[in-house]
Design an enzyme around this catalytic site. Structure first.
Site, PDB file in Angstrom:
ATOM      1  N   ASP A  97       0.856  -1.170   0.000  1.00  0.00           N
ATOM      2  CA  ASP A  97       0.000   0.000   0.000  1.00  0.00           C
ATOM      3  C   ASP A  97       0.899   1.229   0.000  1.00  0.00           C
ATOM      4  OD1 ASP A  97      -2.401   1.630   0.492  1.00  0.00           O
ATOM      5  OD2 ASP A  97      -3.245  -0.237   1.270  1.00  0.00           O
ATOM      6  N   ASP A 204      -3.139   4.733  -2.458  1.00  0.00           N
ATOM      7  CA  ASP A 204      -4.235   5.286  -1.672  1.00  0.00           C
ATOM      8  C   ASP A 204      -4.669   6.655  -2.222  1.00  0.00           C
ATOM      9  OD1 ASP A 204      -5.666   4.812   0.953  1.00  0.00           O
ATOM     10  OD2 ASP A 204      -4.853   6.795   1.376  1.00  0.00           O
ATOM     11  N   GLU A 262      -6.344   4.003  -6.165  1.00  0.00           N
ATOM     12  CA  GLU A 262      -7.676   4.239  -5.592  1.00  0.00           C
ATOM     13  C   GLU A 262      -8.090   5.660  -5.954  1.00  0.00           C
ATOM     14  OE1 GLU A 262      -9.892   4.060  -1.232  1.00  0.00           O
ATOM     15  OE2 GLU A 262      -8.023   5.136  -1.472  1.00  0.00           O
ATOM     16  N   HIS A 336     -11.128  -3.180   2.943  1.00  0.00           N
ATOM     17  CA  HIS A 336     -11.096  -2.848   4.373  1.00  0.00           C
ATOM     18  C   HIS A 336     -11.935  -1.618   4.710  1.00  0.00           C
ATOM     19  CE1 HIS A 336      -8.337  -0.213   2.406  1.00  0.00           C
ATOM     20  NE2 HIS A 336      -8.227   0.534   3.488  1.00  0.00           N
TER      21      HIS A 336
END
Ligand code: ISL
Length: 561
Positions: A97, A204, A262, A336
């Site tokens: 990530d 992210d 994302e 998540h």
């Protein structure tokens, strides 16, 4: 030739909740290493590991204070090396990530930037109070932006009488990507991870890195007089440039690294522009559009409405068509940040939990793109079933609850929305077996284990050939074996049907037909509106095929004659 990740299935691990090796109640990297055979048995190709970097854990690791080290809670760099080696030796890859829109406020960069004379001041977005307002007083923030986690997006710093921007929590200050030194520091960090053996990155909220200047007020749509419209902060004018620069500097395309960005509010046209191989930006993006189909007119996640299946089908189809020729889709129903799909879109009661979890999987995994399995999804894990706000841990949930209460919301309604949508639904400990702590820890788990782990657990699923787990295994195997699953042309059938999700995939003269009943009652298949099933072969189904009707939550994959 298609890149390797067009054939891959990704498994996401949220390390805090996967497996605890040392009894502190929090999952860790050695815990993951101990369960790699579970992933091999499932057949996935890639692991996306949510953040394990050093962090004060305000947002469970999405607030990073040192990008180059592992947080002691999760282990050591040596443990991470063991994970990389363990995955590689089993033919799997590791995707880290990458959280670079913001750091932790405890990152040394931010600590330095609190000093107005430091060169790091410009690494973040510091601004004076609104003109004509006393700094630090209500309404004096530089703009009216609300944060994604409720409340103002600006934090006042009394020491310098200025504010810093935090689109997420006040402990997650946004970086200033206009500053080339920030960008170079990030690229260097990424190269270091690649050198260590990492195979790519999940980025992210990457479409927030380029801001539109000057920062200005937006239309008020929050009960607190703030603007919560993300369109103001996404897809800034330099986003393509920054992504291309990152790709070049880190060698993402050149070295065939995995990359998924994302992207909040991204639409299919923008996604194509970012994932077209010729753009040399990203392999694929995560959209939110299909995750918003059960939100009401405000568009806010807590404004829950029942799923209208035609709306979900229309959206997924739009992305399938939009990225058919250029670009590439990511396929997900869970991560998540999202509730459990079997509780959200399926039927998590005892009668249909297994069938509905399988049918959601069939529907998703036969689409064109790269499928993601979120830990526990392969077991049909359900929402947490919390009834008391004290059982929740997630800061997004808790901040929303506090803010909404103070804005006069009804507590019972809030608790219902939270029970359905809170991120903690996805974060309860992984259910390995039927023992009291589900085999997750020998200590006290940081978040309550879901009581149904006595039934829903990996040991039971692996032993039962009819389990959700074995259905996922078969779907993943099908993707690996059949080019038509990987590259076939998609066509949506019966777009208006409120219970059936049907589509075809075509490659040359090979045609697959997917029929799925997304309801808890039997539904006849409308033969006249579907391709002929004469001579068709069922490649995989959730039930024994007994008639032309689909049983509640039955799905089938046909290979047409
Ligand atoms: O969780 C959300 C949807 O319900 C979002 O508000 C979420 O915060 C957003 O999707 C961005 O998510 C990513 O960045 C956040 C982090 O909290 C999430 O876990 C992460 O996936 C800030 O880093």
């Amino acid at each position: 030739m298609a890149p390797w990740w067009h054939s891959a299935v990704v498994y996401q691990i949220y390390p805090r909740s996967f497996a605890d090796s040392d009894g502190d109640g929090i999952g860790d990297i050695p815990g993951i290493v101990a369960h790699l055979d579970h992933l091999s048995a499932l057949g996935v190709d890639v692991v996306w590991l949510s953040p394990v970097y050093r962090s004060p854990m305000d947002d469970n690791g999405y607030d990073i204070s040192d990008y180059s080290d592992v947080d002691p809670l999760f282990g050591t760099l040596a443990d991470l090396d063991a994970l990389i080696a363990g995955l590689h030796s089993r033919g799997m890859k590791l995707v880290m990530d990458l959280v670079v829109n913001h750091t932790s406020d405890e990152h040394p960069w931010f600590v330095e930037s609190r000093d107005t004379s430091s060169p790091k001041r410009d690494w973040y977005l510091w601004r004076a109070a609104r003109e004509g307002h006393e700094p630090g007083t209500p309404g004096a923030a530089p703009t009216n932006w609300g944060s994604f986690f409720s409340g103002s997006g600006w934090q006042f710093d009394p020491a310098t009488s200025q504010y810093y921007l935090h689109l997420f929590s006040p402990k997650q200050p946004d970086l200033n990507w206009e500053n080339p030194a920030v960008r170079q520091a990030m690229y260097q960090m990424m190269r270091d991870w690649v050198d260590r053996g990492v195979d790519g990155f999940r980025m992210d909220v990457i479409n927030l890195i380029s801001k539109t200047y000057p920062l200005t007020d937006g239309p008020v749509n929050g009960p607190d007089g703030l603007c919560y419209d993300p369109s103001l902060v996404v897809e800034g004018p330099r986003l393509h440039e920054f992504l291309q620069e990152m790709n070049r500097e880190v060698g993402i395309s050149a070295n065939d690294l995995f990359s998924v960005g994302e992207m909040i509010l991204v639409n299919a046209d923008q996604a194509r522009s970012h994932t077209d191989a010729a753009a040399r930006e990203l392999g694929m993006v995560f959209t939110f559009e299909h995750m918003n189909v059960d939100s009401g007119p405000t568009g806010l996640k807590w404004d829950v409405i029942p799923l209208h299946l035609p709306a979900l089908k229309a959206n997924l189809a739009q992305w399938q068509y939009g990225l058919a020729e250029r670009g590439w889709n990511s396929l997900y129903f869970e991560n998540h940040d999202q509730p459990r799909s079997v509780s959200r879109f399926g039927d998590d009661g005892p009668e249909f939990r297994v069938a509905s979890a399988k049918t959601l999987a069939t529907t998703l995994h036969l689409l064109k793109g790269t499928p993601y399995v979120y830990q526990g999804q392969e077991l049909g894990m359900t929402n947490a079933g919390f009834t008391d706000i004290g059982q929740y841990n997630d800061l997004e949930t808790l901040r929303f609850y506090t803010e909404a209460l103070s804005d006069g919301a009804d507590p019972a309604e809030l608790m219902a929305a939270i029970a359905f949508k809170s991120r903690d639904n996805a974060r309860t400990p992984m259910q390995w077996d039927a023992t009291p702590k589900a085999g997750f820890t020998t200590g006290e788990p940081w978040l309550r284990v879901t009581p149904n782990h006595d039934q829903v657990n990996a040991a039971a699923a692996i032993a039962d050939p009819g389990s959700v787990f074995h259905h996922y295994r078969a779907l993943i195997d099908l993707r690996h074996r059949l080019e038509v699953v990987r590259q076939g042309r998609f066509a949506l059938l019966l777009p208006d049907d409120e219970h059936l999700f049907c589509y075809s995939r075509t490659l040359g003269d090979e045609v697959l037909l997917v029929v799925a009943n997304w309801s808890s009652a039997p539904v006849p298949l409308p033969a006249s509106d579907l391709p002929s099933l004469d001579g068709a072969q069922v490649l995989l189904g959730t039930h024994e095929v007994t008639s032309g009707d689909l049983a509640a939550w039955e799905s089938r994959i046909y290979k047409l004659a």
